[in-house]
Design a protein around this motif. Sequence first.
Motif, mmCIF file in Angstrom:
data_model
loop_
_atom_site.group_PDB
_atom_site.id
_atom_site.type_symbol
_atom_site.label_atom_id
_atom_site.label_comp_id
_atom_site.label_asym_id
_atom_site.label_seq_id
_atom_site.Cartn_x
_atom_site.Cartn_y
_atom_site.Cartn_z
ATOM 1 N N MET A 288 27.683 33.261 49.935
ATOM 2 C CA MET A 288 27.939 32.402 48.789
ATOM 3 C C MET A 288 29.382 32.598 48.328
ATOM 4 N N PRO A 289 29.987 31.585 47.693
ATOM 5 C CA PRO A 289 31.390 31.702 47.277
ATOM 6 C C PRO A 289 31.557 32.502 45.993
ATOM 7 N N ILE A 290 32.765 32.986 45.782
ATOM 8 C CA ILE A 290 33.147 33.608 44.526
ATOM 9 C C ILE A 290 33.619 32.513 43.590
ATOM 10 N N CYS A 291 33.624 32.762 42.303
ATOM 11 C CA CYS A 291 34.143 31.788 41.339
ATOM 12 C C CYS A 291 35.663 31.914 41.233
ATOM 13 N N LEU A 292 36.328 30.782 41.064
ATOM 14 C CA LEU A 292 37.744 30.742 40.739
ATOM 15 C C LEU A 292 37.905 30.150 39.348
ATOM 16 N N GLY A 293 38.852 30.667 38.601
ATOM 17 C CA GLY A 293 39.108 30.171 37.253
ATOM 18 C C GLY A 293 40.019 31.122 36.512
ATOM 19 N N ALA A 294 40.595 30.641 35.415
ATOM 20 C CA ALA A 294 41.549 31.452 34.650
ATOM 21 C C ALA A 294 40.796 32.352 33.685
ATOM 22 N N VAL A 295 40.530 33.586 34.112
ATOM 23 C CA VAL A 295 39.901 34.578 33.245
ATOM 24 C C VAL A 295 40.872 35.739 33.041
ATOM 25 N N ARG A 296 40.636 36.485 32.002
ATOM 26 C CA ARG A 296 41.511 37.620 31.699
ATOM 27 C C ARG A 296 41.533 38.596 32.870
ATOM 28 N N ASP A 297 42.743 39.077 33.211
ATOM 29 C CA ASP A 297 42.846 40.005 34.333
ATOM 30 C C ASP A 297 43.606 41.287 33.989
ATOM 31 N N GLU A 298 43.968 41.478 32.715
ATOM 32 C CA GLU A 298 44.606 42.719 32.289
ATOM 33 C C GLU A 298 43.635 43.580 31.501
ATOM 34 N N ASN A 299 43.666 44.900 31.752
ATOM 35 C CA ASN A 299 42.803 45.855 31.056
ATOM 36 C C ASN A 299 41.339 45.435 31.117
ATOM 37 N N VAL A 300 40.869 45.164 32.333
ATOM 38 C CA VAL A 300 39.457 44.867 32.551
ATOM 39 C C VAL A 300 38.953 45.701 33.734
ATOM 40 N N ASP A 301 37.673 45.994 33.720
ATOM 41 C CA ASP A 301 37.045 46.634 34.872
ATOM 42 C C ASP A 301 36.845 45.588 35.962
ATOM 43 N N ALA A 302 37.122 45.981 37.192
ATOM 44 C CA ALA A 302 36.957 45.063 38.319
ATOM 45 C C ALA A 302 36.408 45.849 39.505
ATOM 46 N N TYR A 303 35.938 45.134 40.507
ATOM 47 C CA TYR A 303 35.360 45.759 41.695
ATOM 48 C C TYR A 303 36.147 45.323 42.928
ATOM 49 N N VAL A 304 36.504 46.293 43.760
ATOM 50 C CA VAL A 304 37.201 45.982 45.009
ATOM 51 C C VAL A 304 36.324 46.442 46.167
ATOM 52 N N THR A 305 36.204 45.589 47.191
ATOM 53 C CA THR A 305 35.245 45.802 48.276
ATOM 54 C C THR A 305 35.956 45.741 49.620
#
Length: 514
Positions: free
Chosen positions: A245-262
């Motif tokens: 399934m695809p990931i979502c694209l869109g303008a969301v906050r990307d500073e000082n957030v928890d994220a996951y790298v795979t």
Amino acid sequence: MFILKIMCAIICVCFTKCQKTAVPKQSYYEDTNNVVFRRLPQFQRSVRGRSTGVPCKCGETFAATPDKSSAFESEFYTQNLKKSAGSDYSYDYADDVNITNKHNDDFIDYNDQDENRIVNGYSVNRREFYVGLSTMMAVNMIVCGGILVSPRYVISAAHCFCAYGKEIYCRKALVTSKDTDIVYRLVLGATRYKDLEGTRIYNIESVRQPTARIRLYRINQLAGPFDMALIKSETRIIFEPGRIMPICLGAVRDENVDAYVTGFGTFASMDFSQHRAECWTNHRGPDIFSRCQGNCSMFGSPQSQKCDRFFKFFGGVQRFRMTQAADVAAVGNEKCYAVDGPGEYGWCKTKNGGWGYCNADCFVKRDRIDDKLRETKPRTLYDKDCYNFMNKVDDFYTPHFDICGGQLAGRAQVEKNYLEYKNGKYEYVSTTPMTDETIIGGSDACQGDSGGPLVRYINVRQRGRTIRKGYLIGLVSRGTGCAYKNVPGSYVRIKSFLPWLRRYIEPENQCWNI
């Protein structure tokens, strides 16, 4: 190259000045991920209120995502925090079968881990949006990562295609199958590094890169910003909930957030000439998560006799840790680290000019422990902090087009202060407050994870219920070593490339997030 450096510097200065009028920074230890969106941020722009794209149930994963913190904290941190609040608290270890690490809340003992890939990460069964890139030369082996964003398109890192400066991808912004035999293939549904059984393989029709990236190649600069490759498949990719399934694209906050790298990358920064990990330190000593200079010593203790006498007074190191709930004792002007002798794996001098206790990785003579898909959870940093860190190791780091992140490590050690009396006794005085200084290290993406996704999950209220959606905010791009102290990983900033993606993904192939 000189002109390009000036351009990068101008962008960085502009971004730094903008920070002065921005909203005050939140602490990296505050929860910034609990916002509930009322509607899904969209990638595609509607025409007269209607979408011309493909409805995509994007960003949902059926595989469990461990609720792991992006901060590495001492096993004693929570214990001391609760005691300071006046509550009763008893500490014990517990086994987490999902993450396979001994922990207390978010504590991870890196020396106890039995499997690694992404540095000090955890294994996952599947990420539906993850795409592997394999080549005809490396049959049944994934060499780079990618992310499915629509029925015909995958995003990856440009440097996966232009690795040596001589490939056709280094000269042309758009390379099609008519120009050359594209030896790369898209592997969807992969869960193992070398076992592609049960996956779906798609051929590539074209690979497009930003023209700014091509200009970098022309001055023989293979690493740097604009590290984006838009890959079009020859045929339509079939979505399958729970698998592809695809990931979502869109303008969301990307500073000082928890994220996951795979990804399927190596478990540590590698010395491939020796087919082993580069030796680095763990979290126990004064110089944490730092590269060793020379071999690990198993002889003697790196600490003074004063520290030996101190721990002996408390009945030994382990007794001190159990009764005092501390990693470090400050005795007068000296710091004593609660580690027996030379440490389990020895100690080393570091390239930073200090010393630390060696990590178990120093003795692993292969680049991968197993072939499972792995993941870790970095915290993205503010632009100003990224620039301050990256300016020391990456001349081409550009805040507008890059973001950085890493595991927070400012709470890796609990330190307590003691008075020493002439009669050889010691008395506890106070606990050193945790510093507000931004310190990162210990877990990161590594070699082989290039092009893989950096995903932020957001909560969205839909039809009376809250659902969790994954949004792509970055691509694994570059870094100096892996997971070293205060050397963040560098990621392509997806938000800055959304207009470019809209331009080159045909409207009928763009996803409308549902």
